[in-house]
Design a protein around this motif. Structure first.
Motif, short mmCIF file in Angstrom:
data_model
loop_
_atom_site.label_atom_id
_atom_site.label_comp_id
_atom_site.label_asym_id
_atom_site.label_seq_id
_atom_site.Cartn_x
_atom_site.Cartn_y
_atom_site.Cartn_z
N GLN A 13 0.83 -1.20 0.00
CA GLN A 13 0.00 0.00 0.00
C GLN A 13 0.86 1.25 0.00
O GLN A 13 0.56 2.23 -0.70
N VAL A 14 1.92 1.23 0.78
CA VAL A 14 2.84 2.38 0.82
C VAL A 14 3.46 2.58 -0.55
O VAL A 14 3.52 3.71 -1.05
N ASP A 15 3.90 1.50 -1.19
CA ASP A 15 4.48 1.60 -2.52
C ASP A 15 3.48 2.18 -3.51
O ASP A 15 3.82 3.04 -4.33
N SER A 16 2.26 1.71 -3.42
CA SER A 16 1.21 2.20 -4.32
C SER A 16 0.98 3.69 -4.11
O SER A 16 0.87 4.45 -5.07
N LEU A 17 0.91 4.10 -2.84
CA LEU A 17 0.70 5.52 -2.55
C LEU A 17 1.89 6.36 -3.01
O LEU A 17 1.72 7.48 -3.50
N GLN A 18 3.09 5.83 -2.85
CA GLN A 18 4.27 6.56 -3.31
C GLN A 18 4.23 6.74 -4.82
O GLN A 18 4.56 7.82 -5.33
N LYS A 19 3.80 5.71 -5.53
CA LYS A 19 3.67 5.83 -6.98
C LYS A 19 2.63 6.88 -7.34
O LYS A 19 2.84 7.68 -8.26
N LYS A 20 1.50 6.87 -6.62
CA LYS A 20 0.45 7.86 -6.89
C LYS A 20 0.96 9.27 -6.62
O LYS A 20 0.68 10.20 -7.40
N VAL A 21 1.68 9.44 -5.53
CA VAL A 21 2.23 10.76 -5.20
C VAL A 21 3.20 11.20 -6.29
O VAL A 21 3.17 12.35 -6.74
N LEU A 22 4.04 10.28 -6.75
CA LEU A 22 4.99 10.61 -7.82
C LEU A 22 4.24 10.98 -9.10
O LEU A 22 4.59 11.97 -9.76
N GLU A 23 3.20 10.22 -9.44
CA GLU A 23 2.42 10.52 -10.64
C GLU A 23 1.75 11.89 -10.52
O GLU A 23 1.77 12.68 -11.46
N GLU A 24 1.17 12.16 -9.36
CA GLU A 24 0.51 13.45 -9.15
C GLU A 24 1.52 14.60 -9.18
O GLU A 24 1.23 15.67 -9.71
N THR A 25 2.69 14.38 -8.62
CA THR A 25 3.73 15.41 -8.64
C THR A 25 4.17 15.68 -10.07
O THR A 25 4.32 16.84 -10.47
N THR A 26 4.35 14.63 -10.85
CA THR A 26 4.73 14.79 -12.25
C THR A 26 3.64 15.53 -13.01
O THR A 26 3.93 16.45 -13.79
N HIS A 27 2.40 15.16 -12.76
CA HIS A 27 1.28 15.82 -13.41
C HIS A 27 1.22 17.30 -13.02
O HIS A 27 1.00 18.17 -13.86
N ARG A 28 1.44 17.58 -11.74
CA ARG A 28 1.44 18.96 -11.26
C ARG A 28 2.55 19.76 -11.92
O ARG A 28 2.35 20.92 -12.32
N LYS A 29 3.74 19.17 -12.07
CA LYS A 29 4.84 19.87 -12.73
C LYS A 29 4.51 20.14 -14.19
O LYS A 29 4.83 21.21 -14.71
N THR A 30 3.86 19.18 -14.84
CA THR A 30 3.44 19.39 -16.24
C THR A 30 2.45 20.54 -16.32
O THR A 30 2.57 21.41 -17.20
N LEU A 31 1.50 20.56 -15.41
CA LEU A 31 0.53 21.65 -15.39
C LEU A 31 1.21 22.99 -15.10
O LEU A 31 0.85 24.02 -15.69
N GLN A 32 2.22 22.98 -14.24
CA GLN A 32 2.94 24.22 -13.94
C GLN A 32 3.67 24.72 -15.18
O GLN A 32 3.67 25.93 -15.46
N ARG A 33 4.26 23.80 -15.95
CA ARG A 33 4.91 24.21 -17.20
C ARG A 33 3.88 24.79 -18.17
O ARG A 33 4.14 25.80 -18.83
N ASP A 34 2.71 24.15 -18.23
CA ASP A 34 1.65 24.66 -19.09
C ASP A 34 1.21 26.06 -18.65
O ASP A 34 0.97 26.94 -19.49
N ILE A 35 1.11 26.25 -17.35
CA ILE A 35 0.75 27.57 -16.82
C ILE A 35 1.79 28.60 -17.22
O ILE A 35 1.45 29.71 -17.66
N ASP A 36 3.06 28.25 -17.08
CA ASP A 36 4.13 29.17 -17.46
C ASP A 36 4.06 29.51 -18.95
O ASP A 36 4.24 30.67 -19.33
N LEU A 37 3.81 28.49 -19.78
CA LEU A 37 3.68 28.74 -21.22
C LEU A 37 2.50 29.66 -21.51
O LEU A 37 2.59 30.56 -22.34
N LEU A 38 1.38 29.40 -20.82
CA LEU A 38 0.20 30.25 -21.01
C LEU A 38 0.47 31.69 -20.57
O LEU A 38 -0.01 32.64 -21.20
#
Length: 160
Positions: free
Chosen positions: A65-90
């Motif tokens: 469960q911890v591994d799964s949550l860590q993966k989810k956190v990593l995925e969400e962090t990556t997604h957030r960084k992508t959105l931040q780049r999109d915001i900067d581009l916008l």
């Protein structure tokens, strides 16, 4: 240990007086034996082995469960960084569009463009806020699972 303490408390309730303990010593000994507790070293070892196996399975499950949550956190962090780049581009596009509009001196188009950019920025800010809240929630859950996992590990070591 809790079973033994509970059993000892139950035994003291069952024995009404000390006066007749000598008369019926074999019955008193029967009262002190917990039928669920293994009576031989072999049974005790098997019982402890089963408990250890169960705790290990619980520990493995929590680790997964911890591994799964860590993966989810990593995925969400990556997604957030992508959105931040999109915001900067916008934002860069927004600045470019603002400069272009100022050079054209057309207020009508400027108002439409500004409204569109404003709506886009509001949407991105809302998404960023939602993702930040989700990321914080997942981080808290991750910390709680790590704490629970360390507690389980500590209790495993105490049992051994």
């Amino acid at each position: 240990n809790n079973n033994n303490n509970n059993n000892n408390n139950n035994n003291s309730d069952k024995t009404s007086s000390w006066g007749n303990w000598e008369d019926d010593a074999s019955d008193a000994n029967k009262e002190n034996i917990d039928p669920l507790f293994p009576q031989t070293p072999r049974r005790l070892s098997k019982h402890l082995s089963q408990q250890n196996k169960h705790l290990q399975q619980s520990n493995d499950s929590l680790s997964a469960q911890v591994d799964s949550l860590q993966k989810k956190v990593l995925e969400e962090t990556t997604h957030r960084k992508t959105l931040q780049r999109d915001i900067d581009l916008l934002k860069k596009q927004n600045l470019g569009l603002q400069k272009r509009q100022q050079s054209k001196h057309k207020e009508e188009e400027e108002d439409k463009l500004m409204e569109q950019v404003r709506v886009q920025l509001q949407q991105l800010i809302k998404e960023k806020s939602d993702l930040t809240a989700l990321n914080e929630r997942l981080a808290r859950e991750n910390e709680q699972l790590h704490g629970f996992l360390s507690h389980m590990s500590a209790s495993d070591e105490e049992d051994d």
